[in-house]
Design a protein around this motif. Structure first.
Motif, short mmCIF file in Angstrom:
data_model
loop_
_atom_site.label_atom_id
_atom_site.label_comp_id
_atom_site.label_asym_id
_atom_site.label_seq_id
_atom_site.Cartn_x
_atom_site.Cartn_y
_atom_site.Cartn_z
N HIS A 283 0.73 -1.32 0.18
CA HIS A 283 0.13 -0.03 -0.15
C HIS A 283 0.69 1.26 0.01
O HIS A 283 0.26 2.27 0.17
N GLU B 6 1.78 3.13 -2.43
CA GLU B 6 1.31 4.03 -3.22
C GLU B 6 0.28 5.41 -2.53
O GLU B 6 0.35 6.59 -2.44
N LEU B 7 -0.43 4.87 -1.32
CA LEU B 7 -1.06 5.80 -0.54
C LEU B 7 -0.25 6.65 -0.04
O LEU B 7 -0.59 7.95 0.38
N LEU B 8 0.93 6.35 0.56
CA LEU B 8 1.74 7.23 1.21
C LEU B 8 2.79 7.99 0.38
O LEU B 8 2.87 9.15 0.55
N SER C 299 1.99 9.03 -2.43
CA SER C 299 1.20 9.96 -3.51
C SER C 299 1.00 11.27 -2.44
O SER C 299 0.57 12.22 -3.27
N VAL D 186 -1.79 11.87 4.17
CA VAL D 186 -2.31 10.65 4.10
C VAL D 186 -3.36 10.18 5.01
O VAL D 186 -4.24 9.49 4.70
N ALA E 66 -6.47 10.87 3.58
CA ALA E 66 -7.07 9.99 2.40
C ALA E 66 -7.30 8.36 2.80
O ALA E 66 -7.40 7.60 2.18
N ILE E 67 -6.85 7.89 4.15
CA ILE E 67 -6.99 6.81 4.61
C ILE E 67 -8.30 6.12 4.46
O ILE E 67 -8.31 4.95 3.78
N ASN F 124 -10.74 6.96 2.13
CA ASN F 124 -11.30 6.32 0.97
C ASN F 124 -10.44 5.39 0.24
O ASN F 124 -10.86 4.60 -0.30
N TYR F 125 -9.16 5.57 0.63
CA TYR F 125 -8.29 4.48 0.23
C TYR F 125 -8.90 3.22 0.73
O TYR F 125 -8.99 2.00 -0.11
N ASP G 6 -11.96 1.82 -1.18
CA ASP G 6 -11.83 1.51 -2.50
C ASP G 6 -10.96 0.23 -2.41
O ASP G 6 -11.43 -0.84 -3.08
N TRP G 7 -9.90 -0.20 -1.47
CA TRP G 7 -9.28 -1.43 -1.53
C TRP G 7 -9.98 -2.33 -1.02
O TRP G 7 -10.04 -3.39 -1.80
#
Length: 82
Positions: free
Chosen positions: A44, A46-48, A50, A57, A60-61, A63-64, A67-68
């Motif tokens: 994971h 890419e979450l960080l 980006s 971060v 965004a957690i 929504n990430y 989605d995941w």
């Protein structure tokens, strides 16, 4: 709503202020300060990577994760149907 005023002229100024705040992020709050994905790969990352900073971060957690989890659930259901 009645009585509320909004000036579109303020939005560009607000965006500029946010950009300046992000430019002034202390090194301790930058993602690269906390994580070394070259030495410790993570699925994971890419979450960080980006995000510009840890605060982004944290924002965004949710929504990430939603989605995941949806993708993982669809993948698992697809395998179960085979």
């Amino acid at each position: 709503a009645p009585g509320l005023k909004y000036s579109c002229g303020r939005l560009p100024r607000f965006k500029k202020i946010l950009q300046n705040l992000k430019a002034d992020v202390p090194p301790q709050l930058r993602v690269g300060f906390c994580f070394d994905f070259a030495a410790h790969p993570w699925a994971h990352a890419e979450l960080l990577t980006s995000a510009k900073d840890i605060v982004e971060v944290l924002g965004a957690i949710h929504n990430y994760a939603v989605d995941w989890l949806a993708r993982a659930w669809q993948h698992r259901r697809g395998r179960a149907l085979q």
